[in-house]
Design a protein around this motif. Structure first.
Motif, PDB file in Angstrom:
ATOM      1  N   MET A 105       0.833  -1.183   0.000  1.00 54.60           N
ATOM      2  CA  MET A 105       0.000   0.000   0.000  1.00 54.60           C
ATOM      3  C   MET A 105       0.877   1.246   0.000  1.00 54.60           C
ATOM      4  N   LYS A 106       0.431   2.219  -0.725  1.00 58.85           N
ATOM      5  CA  LYS A 106       1.116   3.507  -0.746  1.00 58.85           C
ATOM      6  C   LYS A 106       0.287   4.505   0.048  1.00 58.85           C
ATOM      7  N   TRP A 107       0.927   5.238   0.939  1.00 56.79           N
ATOM      8  CA  TRP A 107       0.283   6.237   1.786  1.00 56.79           C
ATOM      9  C   TRP A 107       0.246   7.545   1.028  1.00 56.79           C
ATOM     10  N   ASN A 108      -0.929   8.105   0.860  1.00 57.56           N
ATOM     11  CA  ASN A 108      -1.149   9.233  -0.031  1.00 57.56           C
ATOM     12  C   ASN A 108      -1.622  10.486   0.706  1.00 57.56           C
ATOM     13  N   LEU A 109      -1.311  10.638   1.984  1.00 56.75           N
ATOM     14  CA  LEU A 109      -1.837  11.731   2.794  1.00 56.75           C
ATOM     15  C   LEU A 109      -1.453  13.098   2.240  1.00 56.75           C
ATOM     16  N   ARG A 110      -0.207  13.259   1.864  1.00 57.32           N
ATOM     17  CA  ARG A 110       0.269  14.576   1.441  1.00 57.32           C
ATOM     18  C   ARG A 110      -0.449  15.064   0.188  1.00 57.32           C
ATOM     19  N   LEU A 111      -0.676  14.175  -0.764  1.00 60.59           N
ATOM     20  CA  LEU A 111      -1.373  14.554  -1.993  1.00 60.59           C
ATOM     21  C   LEU A 111      -2.835  14.891  -1.707  1.00 60.59           C
ATOM     22  N   ALA A 156      -4.085  15.945   1.093  1.00 56.21           N
ATOM     23  CA  ALA A 156      -4.104  17.227   1.809  1.00 56.21           C
ATOM     24  C   ALA A 156      -3.878  18.387   0.838  1.00 56.21           C
ATOM     25  N   ALA A 157      -2.937  18.238  -0.083  1.00 60.72           N
ATOM     26  CA  ALA A 157      -2.645  19.302  -1.052  1.00 60.72           C
ATOM     27  C   ALA A 157      -3.856  19.588  -1.939  1.00 60.72           C
ATOM     28  N   GLN A 158      -4.615  18.564  -2.264  1.00 62.13           N
ATOM     29  CA  GLN A 158      -5.817  18.752  -3.072  1.00 62.13           C
ATOM     30  C   GLN A 158      -6.869  19.575  -2.327  1.00 62.13           C
ATOM     31  N   ARG A 159      -6.721  19.669  -1.014  1.00 59.25           N
ATOM     32  CA  ARG A 159      -7.639  20.460  -0.178  1.00 59.25           C
ATOM     33  C   ARG A 159      -6.961  21.725   0.342  1.00 59.25           C
ATOM     34  N   ASP A 160      -5.896  22.133  -0.329  1.00 59.74           N
ATOM     35  CA  ASP A 160      -5.145  23.354  -0.006  1.00 59.74           C
ATOM     36  C   ASP A 160      -4.555  23.334   1.406  1.00 59.74           C
ATOM     37  N   ILE A 161      -4.126  22.179   1.849  1.00 60.46           N
ATOM     38  CA  ILE A 161      -3.403  22.048   3.112  1.00 60.46           C
ATOM     39  C   ILE A 161      -1.970  21.705   2.734  1.00 60.46           C
ATOM     40  N   TRP A 162      -1.059  22.637   2.984  1.00 57.14           N
ATOM     41  CA  TRP A 162       0.310  22.499   2.496  1.00 57.14           C
ATOM     42  C   TRP A 162       1.323  22.219   3.592  1.00 57.14           C
ATOM     43  N   LYS A 163       0.933  22.349   4.847  1.00 53.49           N
ATOM     44  CA  LYS A 163       1.867  22.143   5.951  1.00 53.49           C
ATOM     45  C   LYS A 163       1.323  21.093   6.906  1.00 53.49           C
ATOM     46  N   ALA A 164       2.236  20.275   7.410  1.00 57.80           N
ATOM     47  CA  ALA A 164       1.854  19.249   8.379  1.00 57.80           C
ATOM     48  C   ALA A 164       1.275  19.884   9.635  1.00 57.80           C
ATOM     49  N   SER A 165       1.832  21.030  10.036  1.00 58.35           N
ATOM     50  CA  SER A 165       1.342  21.692  11.252  1.00 58.35           C
ATOM     51  C   SER A 165      -0.100  22.172  11.080  1.00 58.35           C
ATOM     52  N   GLU A 166      -0.450  22.559   9.881  1.00 60.40           N
ATOM     53  CA  GLU A 166      -1.833  22.982   9.618  1.00 60.40           C
ATOM     54  C   GLU A 166      -2.801  21.806   9.756  1.00 60.40           C
ATOM     55  N   LEU A 167      -2.420  20.659   9.179  1.00 62.45           N
ATOM     56  CA  LEU A 167      -3.259  19.463   9.298  1.00 62.45           C
ATOM     57  C   LEU A 167      -3.298  18.989  10.745  1.00 62.45           C
ATOM     58  N   GLN A 168      -2.173  19.074  11.443  1.00 60.99           N
ATOM     59  CA  GLN A 168      -2.122  18.671  12.847  1.00 60.99           C
ATOM     60  C   GLN A 168      -3.093  19.504  13.682  1.00 60.99           C
ATOM     61  N   ARG A 169      -3.159  20.807  13.421  1.00 60.53           N
ATOM     62  CA  ARG A 169      -4.084  21.688  14.134  1.00 60.53           C
ATOM     63  C   ARG A 169      -5.532  21.329  13.812  1.00 60.53           C
ATOM     64  N   LYS A 197       4.902  11.804  15.345  1.00 67.41           N
ATOM     65  CA  LYS A 197       3.965  10.958  14.606  1.00 67.41           C
ATOM     66  C   LYS A 197       3.413  11.705  13.396  1.00 67.41           C
ATOM     67  N   MET A 198       3.144  13.003  13.569  1.00 68.20           N
ATOM     68  CA  MET A 198       2.634  13.793  12.448  1.00 68.20           C
ATOM     69  C   MET A 198       3.665  13.852  11.330  1.00 68.20           C
ATOM     70  N   SER A 199       4.915  13.981  11.686  1.00 63.92           N
ATOM     71  CA  SER A 199       5.983  14.002  10.690  1.00 63.92           C
ATOM     72  C   SER A 199       6.011  12.692   9.909  1.00 63.92           C
ATOM     73  N   GLY A 200       5.855  11.574  10.612  1.00 63.66           N
ATOM     74  CA  GLY A 200       5.820  10.277   9.946  1.00 63.66           C
ATOM     75  C   GLY A 200       4.623  10.118   9.035  1.00 63.66           C
ATOM     76  N   LEU A 201       3.467  10.589   9.485  1.00 60.40           N
ATOM     77  CA  LEU A 201       2.267  10.508   8.648  1.00 60.40           C
ATOM     78  C   LEU A 201       2.393  11.393   7.412  1.00 60.40           C
ATOM     79  N   TRP A 202       2.997  12.563   7.599  1.00 51.92           N
ATOM     80  CA  TRP A 202       3.066  13.560   6.525  1.00 51.92           C
ATOM     81  C   TRP A 202       4.117  13.204   5.486  1.00 51.92           C
ATOM     82  N   SER A 203       5.285  12.795   5.935  1.00 51.49           N
ATOM     83  CA  SER A 203       6.399  12.647   4.999  1.00 51.49           C
ATOM     84  C   SER A 203       6.796  11.214   4.704  1.00 51.49           C
ATOM     85  N   GLY A 204       6.229  10.274   5.406  1.00 49.56           N
ATOM     86  CA  GLY A 204       6.678   8.904   5.213  1.00 49.56           C
ATOM     87  C   GLY A 204       5.541   7.936   4.975  1.00 49.56           C
TER      88      GLY A 204
END
Length: 111
Positions: A1-7, A9-22, A35-42
Motif C-alpha cells: 500500500m502507498k500512503w497518499n496523505l500529502r497529496l 491534503a494538497a488537493q484540499r489546499d493544506i500544504w503544511k503538516a502543522s496545519e493538518l495537525q491543528r 507521529k505527524m511528521s511520519g504521517l506527513w512525509s513517510g
C-alpha cells in the motif's frame, strides 16, 4: 500500500503538516509532532482505524483516497510456483531433517 496523505491534503489546499495537525486536534485527534511528521512525509507502519476515521473526516475523503494499492509489490512477495516448498513436511519428504525447537517455559498451568 502507498500512503497518499500529502497529496490528498494538497488537493484540499493544506500544504503544511502543522496545519493538518491543528485541524486534527480541533476534530479531537491529538497527534505528536513526531507521529505527524511520519504521517506527513513517510509511510506509516501502523495507523489506528479510529485515527484514520478522523483523518478522513477532516480531509473529507475515504480510506481509499489515502491508501493506494500496489499489486506489483504484493505479487513480488508471493513465493514462486517453481520454487520448492519450504514447509517442514516438504523438507522431511525431501530427505532434510525438520528443525526441532525446544519448548522453553512452563508446560503446566500454575497450581
Amino acid at each position: 500500500m502507498k500512503w497518499n496523505l500529502r497529496l490528498v491534503a494538497a488537493q484540499r489546499d493544506i500544504w503544511k503538516a502543522s496545519e493538518l495537525q491543528r485541524m486534527l486536534a480541533d476534530a479531537g485527534l491529538t497527534i505528536s509532532a513526531g507521529k505527524m511528521s511520519g504521517l506527513w512525509s513517510g509511510q506509516p507502519v501502523t495507523i489506528r482505524l479510529d485515527d484514520l476515521d478522523v483523518i478522513c473526516d477532516v480531509l473529507n475523503c475515504t480510506p481509499a483516497d489515502l491508501l493506494i494499492p500496489e499489486p506489483d509489490k504484493a505479487a513480488a512477495r508471493r513465493p514462486d510456483a517453481d520454487a520448492p516448498d519450504a514447509s517442514p513436511a516438504a523438507a522431511a519428504a525431501g530427505g532434510q531433517e525438520p528443525i526441532v525447537r525446544r519448548h522453553v517455559g512452563r508446560l503446566q498451568p500454575p497450581r
